[in-house]
Scaffold this motif. Structure first.
Motif, PDB file in Angstrom:
ATOM      1  N   ALA A   1     -45.879 106.034 115.032  1.00  0.00           N
ATOM      2  CA  ALA A   1     -45.085 106.473 113.876  1.00  0.00           C
ATOM      3  C   ALA A   1     -44.415 107.808 114.164  1.00  0.00           C
ATOM      4  N   LEU A   2     -45.131 108.711 114.831  1.00  0.00           N
ATOM      5  CA  LEU A   2     -44.575 110.018 115.173  1.00  0.00           C
ATOM      6  C   LEU A   2     -43.432 109.885 116.169  1.00  0.00           C
ATOM      7  N   LEU A   3     -43.601 109.017 117.162  1.00  0.00           N
ATOM      8  CA  LEU A   3     -42.575 108.838 118.193  1.00  0.00           C
ATOM      9  C   LEU A   3     -41.316 108.169 117.643  1.00  0.00           C
ATOM     10  N   THR A   4     -41.470 107.399 116.579  1.00  0.00           N
ATOM     11  CA  THR A   4     -40.296 106.755 115.975  1.00  0.00           C
ATOM     12  C   THR A   4     -39.609 107.651 114.940  1.00  0.00           C
ATOM     13  N   GLY A   5     -40.116 108.865 114.767  1.00  0.00           N
ATOM     14  CA  GLY A   5     -39.453 109.829 113.894  1.00  0.00           C
ATOM     15  C   GLY A   5     -39.906 109.841 112.453  1.00  0.00           C
ATOM     16  N   LEU A   6     -41.005 109.160 112.136  1.00  0.00           N
ATOM     17  CA  LEU A   6     -41.487 109.165 110.762  1.00  0.00           C
ATOM     18  C   LEU A   6     -42.128 110.517 110.429  1.00  0.00           C
ATOM     19  N   PRO A   7     -42.009 110.989 109.190  1.00  0.00           N
ATOM     20  CA  PRO A   7     -42.580 112.286 108.788  1.00  0.00           C
ATOM     21  C   PRO A   7     -44.090 112.177 108.556  1.00  0.00           C
ATOM     22  N   VAL A   8     -44.852 112.106 109.626  1.00  0.00           N
ATOM     23  CA  VAL A   8     -46.291 111.846 109.542  1.00  0.00           C
ATOM     24  C   VAL A   8     -47.007 112.909 108.717  1.00  0.00           C
ATOM     25  N   GLU A   9     -46.731 114.185 108.997  1.00  0.00           N
ATOM     26  CA  GLU A   9     -47.420 115.256 108.284  1.00  0.00           C
ATOM     27  C   GLU A   9     -47.083 115.235 106.795  1.00  0.00           C
ATOM     28  N   ARG A  10     -45.823 114.945 106.463  1.00  0.00           N
ATOM     29  CA  ARG A  10     -45.430 114.895 105.060  1.00  0.00           C
ATOM     30  C   ARG A  10     -46.134 113.748 104.331  1.00  0.00           C
ATOM     31  N   VAL A  11     -46.256 112.600 104.995  1.00  0.00           N
ATOM     32  CA  VAL A  11     -46.955 111.461 104.400  1.00  0.00           C
ATOM     33  C   VAL A  11     -48.409 111.823 104.121  1.00  0.00           C
ATOM     34  N   LYS A  12     -49.070 112.452 105.098  1.00  0.00           N
ATOM     35  CA  LYS A  12     -50.473 112.832 104.914  1.00  0.00           C
ATOM     36  C   LYS A  12     -50.619 113.850 103.788  1.00  0.00           C
ATOM     37  N   LEU A  13     -49.708 114.813 103.738  1.00  0.00           N
ATOM     38  CA  LEU A  13     -49.771 115.821 102.681  1.00  0.00           C
ATOM     39  C   LEU A  13     -49.640 115.166 101.304  1.00  0.00           C
ATOM     40  N   TRP A  14     -48.746 114.198 101.190  1.00  0.00           N
ATOM     41  CA  TRP A  14     -48.536 113.507  99.922  1.00  0.00           C
ATOM     42  C   TRP A  14     -49.750 112.680  99.514  1.00  0.00           C
ATOM     43  N   VAL A  15     -50.358 111.958 100.462  1.00  0.00           N
ATOM     44  CA  VAL A  15     -51.465 111.076 100.067  1.00  0.00           C
ATOM     45  C   VAL A  15     -52.673 111.891  99.605  1.00  0.00           C
ATOM     46  N   TYR A  16     -52.940 113.022 100.259  1.00  0.00           N
ATOM     47  CA  TYR A  16     -54.069 113.845  99.813  1.00  0.00           C
ATOM     48  C   TYR A  16     -53.766 114.508  98.477  1.00  0.00           C
ATOM     49  N   THR A  17     -52.510 114.906  98.277  1.00  0.00           N
ATOM     50  CA  THR A  17     -52.127 115.493  96.988  1.00  0.00           C
ATOM     51  C   THR A  17     -52.259 114.475  95.865  1.00  0.00           C
ATOM     52  N   LEU A  18     -51.775 113.257  96.099  1.00  0.00           N
ATOM     53  CA  LEU A  18     -51.897 112.202  95.083  1.00  0.00           C
ATOM     54  C   LEU A  18     -53.355 111.839  94.832  1.00  0.00           C
ATOM     55  N   GLY A  19     -54.150 111.787  95.900  1.00  0.00           N
ATOM     56  CA  GLY A  19     -55.578 111.501  95.734  1.00  0.00           C
ATOM     57  C   GLY A  19     -56.260 112.554  94.885  1.00  0.00           C
ATOM     58  N   GLY A  20     -55.912 113.833  95.097  1.00  0.00           N
ATOM     59  CA  GLY A  20     -56.474 114.902  94.270  1.00  0.00           C
ATOM     60  C   GLY A  20     -56.017 114.807  92.828  1.00  0.00           C
ATOM     61  N   GLY A  21     -54.742 114.450  92.630  1.00  0.00           N
ATOM     62  CA  GLY A  21     -54.242 114.298  91.264  1.00  0.00           C
ATOM     63  C   GLY A  21     -54.954 113.197  90.504  1.00  0.00           C
ATOM     64  N   LEU A  22     -55.200 112.068  91.170  1.00  0.00           N
ATOM     65  CA  LEU A  22     -55.916 110.969  90.518  1.00  0.00           C
ATOM     66  C   LEU A  22     -57.374 111.343  90.258  1.00  0.00           C
ATOM     67  N   ALA A  23     -57.973 112.148  91.135  1.00  0.00           N
ATOM     68  CA  ALA A  23     -59.321 112.652  90.869  1.00  0.00           C
ATOM     69  C   ALA A  23     -59.322 113.546  89.635  1.00  0.00           C
ATOM     70  N   GLY A  24     -58.232 114.324  89.461  1.00  0.00           N
ATOM     71  CA  GLY A  24     -58.106 115.142  88.262  1.00  0.00           C
ATOM     72  C   GLY A  24     -58.018 114.298  87.003  1.00  0.00           C
ATOM     73  N   VAL A  25     -57.251 113.199  87.062  1.00  0.00           N
ATOM     74  CA  VAL A  25     -57.154 112.282  85.917  1.00  0.00           C
ATOM     75  C   VAL A  25     -58.526 111.684  85.602  1.00  0.00           C
ATOM     76  N   ALA A  26     -59.262 111.289  86.655  1.00  0.00           N
ATOM     77  CA  ALA A  26     -60.606 110.738  86.455  1.00  0.00           C
ATOM     78  C   ALA A  26     -61.531 111.773  85.810  1.00  0.00           C
ATOM     79  N   GLY A  27     -61.394 113.041  86.219  1.00  0.00           N
ATOM     80  CA  GLY A  27     -62.204 114.102  85.619  1.00  0.00           C
ATOM     81  C   GLY A  27     -61.923 114.285  84.146  1.00  0.00           C
ATOM     82  N   LEU A  28     -60.666 114.147  83.768  1.00  0.00           N
ATOM     83  CA  LEU A  28     -60.297 114.250  82.340  1.00  0.00           C
ATOM     84  C   LEU A  28     -60.902 113.102  81.541  1.00  0.00           C
ATOM     85  N   MET A  29     -60.899 111.893  82.118  1.00  0.00           N
ATOM     86  CA  MET A  29     -61.472 110.745  81.402  1.00  0.00           C
ATOM     87  C   MET A  29     -62.979 110.903  81.226  1.00  0.00           C
ATOM     88  N   VAL A  30     -63.662 111.379  82.278  1.00  0.00           N
ATOM     89  CA  VAL A  30     -65.115 111.595  82.171  1.00  0.00           C
ATOM     90  C   VAL A  30     -65.417 112.637  81.104  1.00  0.00           C
TER      91      VAL A  30
END
Length: 303
Positions: free
Chosen positions: A188-217
């Motif tokens: 993916a890196l050799l084909t020019g995909l923004p690997v670091e940006r994708v990883k940054l987004w998935v961890y950010t979204l995962g944290g956001g959904l954990a925040g939503v779960a915390g609000l529900m609890v």
């Protein structure tokens, strides 16, 4: 499992029990959707339970006491929606921090998120002083205990996020990049995909959904507990794996995770109705997880 539990207990196959199962799995499902994105990218997040606790505690504290700024002689009061937004922002910020240290400093996700787990737990204790924050009001509590069209609100909230991320993973460029990064990061890196940006987004979204779960609890208990979310990261990883997502990344789906959460929910509910000892429930759940992973590996070899 549904057929077997229906034969063994006449209370299992009822509308009330079905809604109860959906309500019980809602928090784990919210966490697991975020965990699916992270594992699809080839990562892991051990901090979601601690992020859940901190997000819920911050929202409860701001709603109950506000935010004092002695330096400016100001006390900021928060509405219910303001407190909810603050809780989600806390989750997003911690998720972004995970992604940042993983991409910028090349830390293994296991180590980075384990460190964030400790940081978030410590911050939760500092924020709450080690005591629950209670009495949050009916408006806030509606998110955890209310009903709309006869269906519990946590189920609606989870259904919304499931629908969003099914579309994101299947129909968007980001979704295609996510599978490519998880399948073969170097390619993916050799084909020019923004690997670091994708990883940054998935961890950010995962944290956001954990925040939503915390609000529900927090809303469901009408209380922010300092030790909330203990062990939740293991349940979410189990649901993702049972749902067919490969721990090596690049293979799996959000709908598979929904199925994994339902399997765990049906199993827990059925064993409870059958009065099975909680200790045996842990043993049986572990065996089901092992069987699911073994079947997944066998299917991969056959492919």
């Amino acid at each position: 499992m549904v057929v077997l539990m229906s034969l063994l207990s006449d209370r299992f196959l009822t509308v009330e029990n079905g809604l109860n199962i959906l309500r019980q799995i809602s928090v784990n499902l919210c966490l697991s959707v975020g965990m699916t994105l992270i594992i699809l990218s080839g990562g892991i997040d051990l901090s979601v339970g601690a992020v859940l606790a901190l997000a819920g505690a911050v929202a409860a504290g701001l709603l109950k006491e506000g935010l004092s700024l002695p330096m400016f002689g100001v006390l900021l009061q928060f509405t219910v929606w303001g407190a909810i937004l603050a809780g989600v922002v806390v989750g997003l910020a911690l998720g972004w921090f995970n992604g940042f240290v993983i991409t910028r400093f090349r830390l293994p996700p296991f180590v980075a998120t384990l460190g964030t787990l400790s940081v978030a737990r410590g911050l939760t204790m500092l924020w709450t002083g080690g005591y629950p924050i209670t009495g949050l009001g009916e408006t806030f509590g509606f998110m955890g205990t209310g009903f709309w069209l006869g269906v519990p609100m946590p189920v609606w909230i989870c259904a919304f996020w499931v629908a969003v991320f099914v579309v994101v993973t299947r129909r968007t460029r980001f979704g295609r990049h996510l599978y490519a990064v998880g399948g073969n990061e170097r390619a993916a890196l050799l084909t020019g995909l923004p690997v670091e940006r994708v990883k940054l987004w998935v961890y950010t979204l995962g944290g956001g959904l954990a925040g939503v779960a915390g609000l529900m609890v927090t809303a469901r208990l009408d209380s922010a507990q300092p030790n909330a979310g203990l062990g939740y990261e293991l349940d979410s990883i189990a649901a993702v794996v049972i749902g067919g997502t490969s721990l090596s990344g690049g293979r799996g789906s959000v709908m598979g995770t929904v199925l994994g959460c339902l399997i765990i929910g049906v199993l827990n509910n059925g064993l409870f109705l059958l009065n099975v000892s909680p200790f045996w429930q842990q043993v049986i759940k572990g065996l089901v997880i092992l069987a699911a992973v073994a079947l997944d590996r066998m299917s991969q070899r056959n492919d």
